[in-house]
Write an enzyme that holds these catalytic residues in place. Sequence first.
Site, PDB file in Angstrom:
ATOM      1  CE  LYS A 109      -8.818  75.050  34.335  1.00 42.09           C
ATOM      2  NZ  LYS A 109      -9.249  73.715  33.884  1.00 42.09           N
ATOM      3  N   GLY A 170      -8.867  64.352  34.369  1.00 40.09           N
ATOM      4  CA  GLY A 170      -9.573  63.232  33.762  1.00 40.09           C
ATOM      5  C   GLY A 170      -9.370  61.892  34.432  1.00 40.09           C
ATOM      6  CB  ALA A 201      -8.099  68.516  37.578  1.00 42.01           C
ATOM      7  N   GLY A 202      -9.928  65.938  38.267  1.00 37.24           N
ATOM      8  CA  GLY A 202      -9.883  64.653  38.945  1.00 37.24           C
ATOM      9  C   GLY A 202     -11.196  64.167  39.526  1.00 37.24           C
ATOM     10  CG  ASN A 223     -15.007  68.504  30.316  1.00 40.66           C
ATOM     11  OD1 ASN A 223     -14.246  68.848  29.431  1.00 40.66           O
ATOM     12  ND2 ASN A 223     -16.183  67.984  30.020  1.00 40.66           N
ATOM     13  CB  THR A 224     -13.328  63.803  32.389  1.00 40.13           C
ATOM     14  OG1 THR A 224     -12.400  64.580  31.636  1.00 40.13           O
ATOM     15  CG2 THR A 224     -13.305  62.370  31.888  1.00 40.13           C
TER      16      THR A 224
END
Length: 274
Positions: A109, A170, A201-202, A223-224
């Site tokens: 990635k 994040g 993301a986001g 992830n976050t």
Amino acid sequence: MHKDQYRVGSFEFTSRMFVGTGKYANYDLMVSALAASECEVVTVAVRRDILDADGGTKKDNILDHLDLSRYTILPNTAGCFTAKDAIRSARLSRELLEGLDNPGAKWVKLEVLADKRTLLPDPIGTLEATKTLVEDGLEVLAYTSDDPIVAKKLKDAGATSVMPLGSPIGSGQGILNPNNIRICLEYLKGDDPNYPVIVDAGVGTASDVTIAMELGADGVLLNTGIAAAQNPVQMARAMACGVQAGRLAYLSGRIPKKLYATASSPWEGTIVNS
């Protein structure tokens, strides 16, 4: 029941959620959250989380806590701000995973970030690194903005998958520009409906994941949204349900939006005043 499988380069998966390994309070919590997510792909920042300053392997690193027979490792170049740095990180990841006889050595990635404040992708650096790593024989999953033109150039450069962001890394803002994601999907899948597009993301909560899947994305990487939740394990399960709901809704075909109401029951045969 037919499994809704899809391909990303050399790999075939059923789960459409890729999950990161950073920001968890401890490894036990990470392992529990990954299990609850039912993911098959786990992203790892090899240079940051596995290798030490001298290039050796850290003691008690993330790989020591992952079931490598259960998860496919997707190495990422997190924290790289130049194409040169990202290329080096990707090559180190491949070398390490080849040494472990792990299939994750085949792909990467790719993240080339523009600055530390926004963590937005650098399109020029990403394109440069993509071309080099494709020439190296790696299957590149390129993290990028939601700019459809950049997305198409990355595909043309040989990216195995293009991964447009929903919002900054994040941030938890969800899908800020669904129209751009739609155009990215149109440009990337127009001549190849099976080309994998993964929103990255986001994502902040399950409804964000559902929206991404309803737009027609093949998967979501996050992830976050899980790791920083008050209850990561429960949130991981919610995210998995969100992916499934969004995918089913996309395959089912939603009704068109209309300005005025449409009666659920026919008007014919209703009682009227004489």
